[in-house]
Design an enzyme around this catalytic site. Structure first.
Site, PDB file in Angstrom:
ATOM      1  N   ALA A  22      35.049  26.204 -49.002  1.00 28.90           N
ATOM      2  CA  ALA A  22      34.169  26.997 -48.128  1.00 28.90           C
ATOM      3  C   ALA A  22      32.832  27.343 -48.779  1.00 28.90           C
ATOM      4  CB  ALA A  22      34.892  28.279 -47.702  1.00 28.90           C
ATOM      5  N   PHE A  33      36.058  32.628 -47.585  1.00 31.62           N
ATOM      6  CA  PHE A  33      37.254  33.416 -47.257  1.00 31.62           C
ATOM      7  C   PHE A  33      37.510  34.541 -48.245  1.00 31.62           C
ATOM      8  CE2 PHE A  33      38.600  30.843 -43.784  1.00 31.62           C
ATOM      9  CZ  PHE A  33      38.113  29.573 -44.064  1.00 31.62           C
ATOM     10  N   ARG A  34      37.281  34.283 -49.558  1.00 29.08           N
ATOM     11  CA  ARG A  34      37.737  35.259 -50.555  1.00 29.08           C
ATOM     12  C   ARG A  34      36.617  35.899 -51.362  1.00 29.08           C
ATOM     13  NH1 ARG A  34      40.918  31.153 -49.720  1.00 29.08           N
ATOM     14  NH2 ARG A  34      43.002  31.623 -48.922  1.00 29.08           N
ATOM     15  N   GLN A  99      38.363  20.901 -47.792  1.00 31.35           N
ATOM     16  CA  GLN A  99      39.219  21.921 -47.174  1.00 31.35           C
ATOM     17  C   GLN A  99      38.489  22.522 -45.964  1.00 31.35           C
ATOM     18  OE1 GLN A  99      41.309  24.451 -50.500  1.00 31.35           O
ATOM     19  NE2 GLN A  99      39.360  23.731 -51.340  1.00 31.35           N
ATOM     20  N   VAL A 101      36.536  22.925 -42.362  1.00 27.60           N
ATOM     21  CA  VAL A 101      36.939  22.537 -40.995  1.00 27.60           C
ATOM     22  C   VAL A 101      35.726  22.477 -40.071  1.00 27.60           C
ATOM     23  CG1 VAL A 101      39.269  23.472 -41.253  1.00 27.60           C
ATOM     24  CG2 VAL A 101      37.443  24.967 -40.430  1.00 27.60           C
ATOM     25  N   ASP A 102      34.515  22.514 -40.679  1.00 30.95           N
ATOM     26  CA  ASP A 102      33.271  22.567 -39.889  1.00 30.95           C
ATOM     27  C   ASP A 102      32.659  21.195 -39.605  1.00 30.95           C
ATOM     28  OD1 ASP A 102      31.811  23.928 -42.935  1.00 30.95           O
ATOM     29  OD2 ASP A 102      32.074  21.822 -42.388  1.00 30.95           O
ATOM     30  N   HIS A 117      42.414  20.186 -44.367  1.00 33.75           N
ATOM     31  CA  HIS A 117      42.845  21.323 -43.541  1.00 33.75           C
ATOM     32  C   HIS A 117      42.452  21.130 -42.088  1.00 33.75           C
ATOM     33  CE1 HIS A 117      43.162  24.186 -47.247  1.00 33.75           C
ATOM     34  NE2 HIS A 117      44.148  23.316 -47.179  1.00 33.75           N
ATOM     35  N   CYS A 125      47.128  20.446 -27.457  1.00 33.53           N
ATOM     36  CA  CYS A 125      48.141  21.351 -26.903  1.00 33.53           C
ATOM     37  C   CYS A 125      49.251  21.540 -27.928  1.00 33.53           C
ATOM     38  CB  CYS A 125      48.733  20.750 -25.618  1.00 33.53           C
ATOM     39  SG  CYS A 125      50.167  21.660 -25.022  1.00 33.53           S
ATOM     40  N   ASN A 206      30.561  26.035 -58.978  1.00 33.90           N
ATOM     41  CA  ASN A 206      30.988  27.195 -58.190  1.00 33.90           C
ATOM     42  C   ASN A 206      30.135  28.416 -58.526  1.00 33.90           C
ATOM     43  OD1 ASN A 206      33.210  27.491 -56.184  1.00 33.90           O
ATOM     44  ND2 ASN A 206      33.689  29.308 -57.412  1.00 33.90           N
TER      45      ASN A 206
HETATM   46  N1  APR Z   1      27.858  27.695 -53.921  1.00 35.94           N
HETATM   47  C1  APR Z   1      28.911  27.526 -54.771  1.00 35.94           C
HETATM   48  N2  APR Z   1      30.054  28.251 -54.698  1.00 35.94           N
HETATM   49  C2  APR Z   1      30.118  29.180 -53.715  1.00 35.94           C
HETATM   50  C3  APR Z   1      29.052  29.419 -52.803  1.00 35.94           C
HETATM   51  C4  APR Z   1      27.890  28.630 -52.954  1.00 35.94           C
HETATM   52  N3  APR Z   1      26.825  28.773 -52.141  1.00 35.94           N
HETATM   53  N4  APR Z   1      29.441  30.410 -51.952  1.00 35.94           N
HETATM   54  C5  APR Z   1      30.679  30.777 -52.322  1.00 35.94           C
HETATM   55  N5  APR Z   1      31.093  30.042 -53.379  1.00 35.94           N
HETATM   56  C6  APR Z   1      32.384  30.053 -54.050  1.00 35.94           C
HETATM   57  C7  APR Z   1      33.006  31.409 -54.180  1.00 35.94           C
HETATM   58  O1  APR Z   1      32.638  31.999 -55.434  1.00 35.94           O
HETATM   59  C8  APR Z   1      34.512  31.088 -54.127  1.00 35.94           C
HETATM   60  O2  APR Z   1      35.033  30.884 -55.430  1.00 35.94           O
HETATM   61  O3  APR Z   1      33.258  29.295 -53.233  1.00 35.94           O
HETATM   62  C9  APR Z   1      34.596  29.764 -53.373  1.00 35.94           C
HETATM   63  C10 APR Z   1      35.199  29.899 -51.993  1.00 35.94           C
HETATM   64  O4  APR Z   1      36.556  30.210 -52.158  1.00 35.94           O
HETATM   65  P1  APR Z   1      37.405  30.619 -50.865  1.00 35.94           P
HETATM   66  O5  APR Z   1      36.654  31.616 -50.080  1.00 35.94           O
HETATM   67  O6  APR Z   1      38.786  30.943 -51.347  1.00 35.94           O
HETATM   68  O7  APR Z   1      37.444  29.294 -49.987  1.00 35.94           O
HETATM   69  P2  APR Z   1      38.359  28.020 -50.219  1.00 35.94           P
HETATM   70  O8  APR Z   1      38.682  27.843 -51.656  1.00 35.94           O
HETATM   71  O9  APR Z   1      37.710  26.889 -49.518  1.00 35.94           O
HETATM   72  O10 APR Z   1      39.697  28.442 -49.421  1.00 35.94           O
HETATM   73  C11 APR Z   1      40.714  27.470 -49.306  1.00 35.94           C
HETATM   74  O11 APR Z   1      41.905  28.960 -47.824  1.00 35.94           O
HETATM   75  O12 APR Z   1      41.972  30.377 -46.018  1.00 35.94           O
HETATM   76  C12 APR Z   1      42.201  29.104 -46.436  1.00 35.94           C
HETATM   77  O13 APR Z   1      42.191  27.237 -45.053  1.00 35.94           O
HETATM   78  C13 APR Z   1      41.333  28.136 -45.684  1.00 35.94           C
HETATM   79  O14 APR Z   1      40.407  26.057 -46.475  1.00 35.94           O
HETATM   80  C14 APR Z   1      40.543  27.434 -46.786  1.00 35.94           C
HETATM   81  C15 APR Z   1      41.418  27.637 -47.991  1.00 35.94           C
END
Ligand code: APR
Length: 241
Positions: A22, A33-34, A99, A101-102, A117, A125, A206
């Site tokens: 994400a 998400f987190r 991961q 979904v966009d 994902h 359906c 990250n």
């Molecule tokens: N550039 C780099 N890293 C980033 C940026 C950015 N602009 N913005 C956010 N991040 C980092 C955050 O620091 C975080 O560590 O991206 C990471 C996103 O982690 P999550 O929010 O946990 O997302 P993700 O790892 O994709 O989640 C996995 O969880 O809820 C489910 O299905 C959902 O696919 C998702 C899965």
């Protein structure tokens, strides 16, 4: 070691695979998400993104995904997505395992994308599995074939990942010379098991690099858009030489 190191590794690589989360889309305006501003900071995913929520709380489930689908209409891929599409066009990328979904990787021009994902822009359906137009889901319609509940083709908590996307990603990562993990907390199973399958060089890009405990060969802290632009600059300089 820095972004210029990664540029050199990519030019020596016969196969480079990218795994995104994400964090790859937050610069497009889509929350992750987190992080502090992530979806799950205010919402318990089990109440809106699980099989139970689809079965027992369908109105809230549908409202959550309608809202996420609507938010996509005002967002678009950013320069980082464009760079990855350009890398594929130049033969520098074998696959993007995502991961997300966009479908922004595809929108930006990447053809080799494995959706681990699923996605939220196509609908089926829940009962008979038939595909239905997105508009039916947005208009609160039921399945025209069996009156069942409509849902996006996203992998909900409690559902198995699409076998084909998983096998394709696993195989590509096991055979890659370089695997670049971008914008993911690596907190969600089983995708968080994929980086360890890399036999080559493993790179992490990250914003937050505190949480990871994996043995990355190179960690580049920063935004996806910013770091990818830097790598691309070095790639162009090395290729121009
Ligand atoms: N550039 C780099 N890293 C980033 C940026 C950015 N602009 N913005 C956010 N991040 C980092 C955050 O620091 C975080 O560590 O991206 C990471 C996103 O982690 P999550 O929010 O946990 O997302 P993700 O790892 O994709 O989640 C996995 O969880 O809820 C489910 O299905 C959902 O696919 C998702 C899965």
């Amino acid at each position: 070691m820095t972004t210029s190191t990664l540029a050199k590794w990519m030019l020596q690589s016969n196969s480079t695979v990218i795994l995104t989360g994400a964090g790859m889309s937050t610069e497009s305006g889509i929350p992750d998400f987190r992080s502090r501003t992530g979806w799950w900071k205010n919402i318990d995913p089990r109440t809106v993104a699980s099989v139970e929520s689809l079965q027992q709380n369908y109105e809230l489930f549908r409202e959550f995904y309608q809202m996420r689908i609507l938010s996509l209409t005002n967002c678009e891929p950013h320069s980082g997505h464009e760079i990855l599409a350009n890398w594929e066009a130049r033969g520098l990328l074998t696959l993007i395992a995502t991961q997300n979904v966009d479908r922004f990787h595809q929108q930006a021009g990447n053809g080799a994308v494995a959706e681990l994902h699923g996605n939220i822009v196509t609908i089926r359906c829940q009962t008979c599995g038939k595909a239905l137009p997105l508009g039916h889901f947005m208009d609160n319609a039921v399945c025209t074939y069996c009156n069942g509940k409509l849902r996006p083709n996203v992998v909900l908590f409690g559902e198995a990942l699409p076998q084909q996307a998983w096998n394709r990603s696993l195989h590509a990562i096991q055979n890659a010379d370089v695997v670049i993990v971008i914008g993911t907390s690596l907190e969600v199973y089983p995708v968080n098991q994929l980086p360890a399958m890399c036999q080559g060089r493993l790179v992490y890009i990250n914003l937050d690099v505190s949480g990871n405990s994996r043995n990355f060969d190179l960690i580049l802290q920063g935004t996806a858009g910013g770091v990818l632009a830097e790598i691309d600059k070095y790639l162009r300089e090395l290729i121009a030489e």
